[in-house]
Structures are given as C-alpha cells and as structure tokens.
Scaffold this active site. Structure first.
Site: not given
Ligand SMILES: NC(=O)c1ccc[n+]([C@@H]2O[C@H](COP(=O)([O-])OP(=O)(O)OC[C@H]3O[C@@H](n4cnc5c(N)ncnc54)[C@H](OP(=O)(O)O)[C@@H]3O)[C@@H](O)[C@H]2O)c1
Length: 290
Positions: A141, A154
């Site tokens: 990120s 985070y």
């Molecule tokens: N969205 C942003 O603005 C952003 C920006 C920079 C980086 N990121 C990074 O991108 C990645 C994905 O995030 P996202 O934004 O796509 O969010 P998201 O839609 O909430 O996806 C997160 C995923 O992680 C899974 N997860 C959570 N806890 C877990 C565990 N213990 N074991 C396995 N899977 C688990 C969730 O599964 P469940 O549905 O089962 O909970 C979901 O599939 C993250 O690493 C986040 O930090 C996001």
C-alpha cells in the site's frame, strides 16, 4: 477483453472481494489456472459464477497454519508435477485506533493477518513456486511508505511488507524467483466499510479516558475514511499491475498504482517529517486542541 493463453497456475489469497476478486477474474480471463483463496464456500461459489471453470476456490485462512498447509497440499495435488507460476499475497484487514489505548491483541491480529500470514503462506507455496520458477506478488500500500494517525497498525503492517518483500527478493534471486510489491492508493473495495465497522467496535470498547482525549480526532478520521473509500479507483486497475508483475519479462520490484499513491509516496520522500505531519493532520481535519 484480454486474450486467452495458458499462463500456468496462480494462487491468490483473499479473493472473496475487492482486489483479490478482481485479480482472480482478470487472471482467469488471461488464461491462468486460478486457485482463489476464500474463507467460506459460499464466497468461492459466488466467484466461480464470474469466471471460467478453470478457477478453483481454495479454502485458506492466512491466520490458520493448518488451513495454509491443507491449501498448499490441495494445490500440489491438483498440479501434480507442475509448479506454480505465481502467488499473490493479497489477504488483508485494517485495524485502526489510537495507539495509546489500542488493545495489544488487536495489533497482534493486524500483524498476524497482514504480515505473518503472508510469510507463512509464502513458505508453504515456495516448493511449488520453485518448480516453475514462479513469482511472488505482495499487495502492499502507499501506507507502506506513509504512515497516518489512527491507522498505525495497518501502516506498520504495510511498512513490514516492504521490508520483507525486499529481503525475500534478494534471497530468492539465485533461483530467478521474482518478488514484487504492489503499492495501491485508494481503491474502492469493501475494506473501507469493514475497517470502519472494526474500528468502531474497537473504539466502543476503549475506556472513557480514550474517548475524552481522542473523540474529535477519531471522528474526523472516520469521516475522511468514509469519503475516501467511496472515491477511490476500481480494483481492476490493481489487477492490471498484478498481471504485469506475473507476466513481464522483467517485472518491476514496486508498482505504485494510482495518482494519489504516486503523490503521497513522492511527498513522503521529499518533505521534512514535520511538514508532512502538518499536511496529513490538515488533510484529515484533526483538531489542533482536542
Ligand atoms: N482498498 C484499498 O484502498 C487498498 C489500498 C492499498 C492496499 N490495499 C490492500 O489490498 C489488499 C486487499 O484489500 P481490498 O481492498 O481488496 O479489501 P477486501 O475487499 O476487504 O478484501 C480483503 C480480502 O482479504 C481476506 N481476508 C481477511 N482476513 C483474512 C484471513 N485471515 N485469511 C484469508 N483471507 C483473509 C478477505 O476475506 P473475507 O471476505 O473472508 O474476510 C477478503 O477476501 C489488502 O492487503 C489491502 O491492505 C487495499
């Protein structure tokens, strides 16, 4: 639409929604055999409806060692003697709150999911990655370069992933196993709503003293997060970077995705700490005298 070729097999953690889901769908379209990490069967079935039959849901909780080992065994058996072309360490959560009062168990949970879990998964799949000279792609990120108040846990997890990615890249270099990190800015995914719900849960359990000291600042941060989460760019943009890291002859070590991430990371590089603090505090609308 992307053209279909056979690119081999890839494992993506956290593919139930957001960036993981978008990457699973895009890599499936490209022709990869996608093993999509989910924690519930229903999420896997839902994803299957959006992809080809090549995609296989894979039950995988990155905090659960037995689940990681079982997932690696499942993929190994399915691939037989063939190796893995890629592992996308994407699963993540956001733990937020004032560090002065944040229960240490919450900090532990943040680091277990976003840091320890990623390395545990990488260890489990490296034997398969070695077989195919596959690649590791970590989802970092811009918060791995810029820390902000009330998102300390985070940001710490994403800073840690920067360090681990660099170390792993150099350690695996002798075998031609590439390791990249993707640094997205604000992406509109369910993580924003989930993080606000979790932050509210934590906040509601904090002592009155925490509320007295931090209420105004936490409210301002919540409002900003609410707005930001609705105005990010689509997860599909990050999936393009993931695909580049998997397919490019010479993948980048870092992919900064989004103009906001580019600006944030650049500002953190050039500005003195106290000036950057001031800008962040102003941007979040934090009160000067709480
Ligand atoms: N969205 C942003 O603005 C952003 C920006 C920079 C980086 N990121 C990074 O991108 C990645 C994905 O995030 P996202 O934004 O796509 O969010 P998201 O839609 O909430 O996806 C997160 C995923 O992680 C899974 N997860 C959570 N806890 C877990 C565990 N213990 N074991 C396995 N899977 C688990 C969730 O599964 P469940 O549905 O089962 O909970 C979901 O599939 C993250 O690493 C986040 O930090 C996001």
């Amino acid at each position: 639409m992307a053209s279909k070729q056979n690119f081999g097999a890839v494992v993506i953690t956290g593919a139930s929604s957001g960036i993981g889901e978008a990457s699973a769908i895009y890599l499936d379209k490209l022709g990869y055999q996608v093993f999509a990490g989910v924690r519930r069967d229903a999420d896997g079935e839902q994803l299957r409806r959006k992809t080809s039959v090549r995609l296989t849901p894979l039950l995988l909780d990155v905090r659960d060692e037995a689940s990681i080992i079982a997932a690696a065994n499942t993929v190994s058996a399915a691939l037989n003697t063939v190796g893995l072309a890629g592992l996308v360490n994407n699963a993540g959560i956001v733990v937020a709150g004032p560090l002065e009062f944040l229960p240490v168990a919450e900090l532990r949970k943040q680091l277990e999911v976003n840091v320890i879990g990623q390395i545990a998964v990488t260890q489990a799949f490296l034997p398969l990655l070695r077989k195919a000279q596959g690649r590791v792609i970590n989802i970092g990120s811009d918060n791995g370069k810029v820390s902000v108040p009330f998102l300390g846990p985070y940001c710490a997890s994403k800073f840690a992933m920067e360090a681990l990615t660099d170390a792993l890249r150099m350690e695996l270099q002798p075998w031609g196993i590439e390791v990249s990190i993707i640094e997205p800015g604000t992406v509109t995914t369910p993580i924003w709503d989930k993080s606000i719900t979790l932050a509210d849960d934590i906040w509601n359990k904090l002592p009155p003293q925490a509320h007295k000291l931090y209420s105004a600042a936490v409210d301002a941060t919540r409002n900003t997060a609410n707005k930001l989460g609705k105005n990010g760019f689509p997860a599909e943009v990050v999936a393009l970077a993931v695909a580049h890291a998997l397919t490019a002859k010479k993948p980048k070590t870092r992919y900064v995705v989004g103009l906001d991430a580019q600006i944030n990371i650049w500002l953190a590089k050039i500005l003195p700490d106290r000036l950057l603090d001031k800008l962040i505090i102003q941007y979040l609308g934090l009160p000067k005298n709480p």
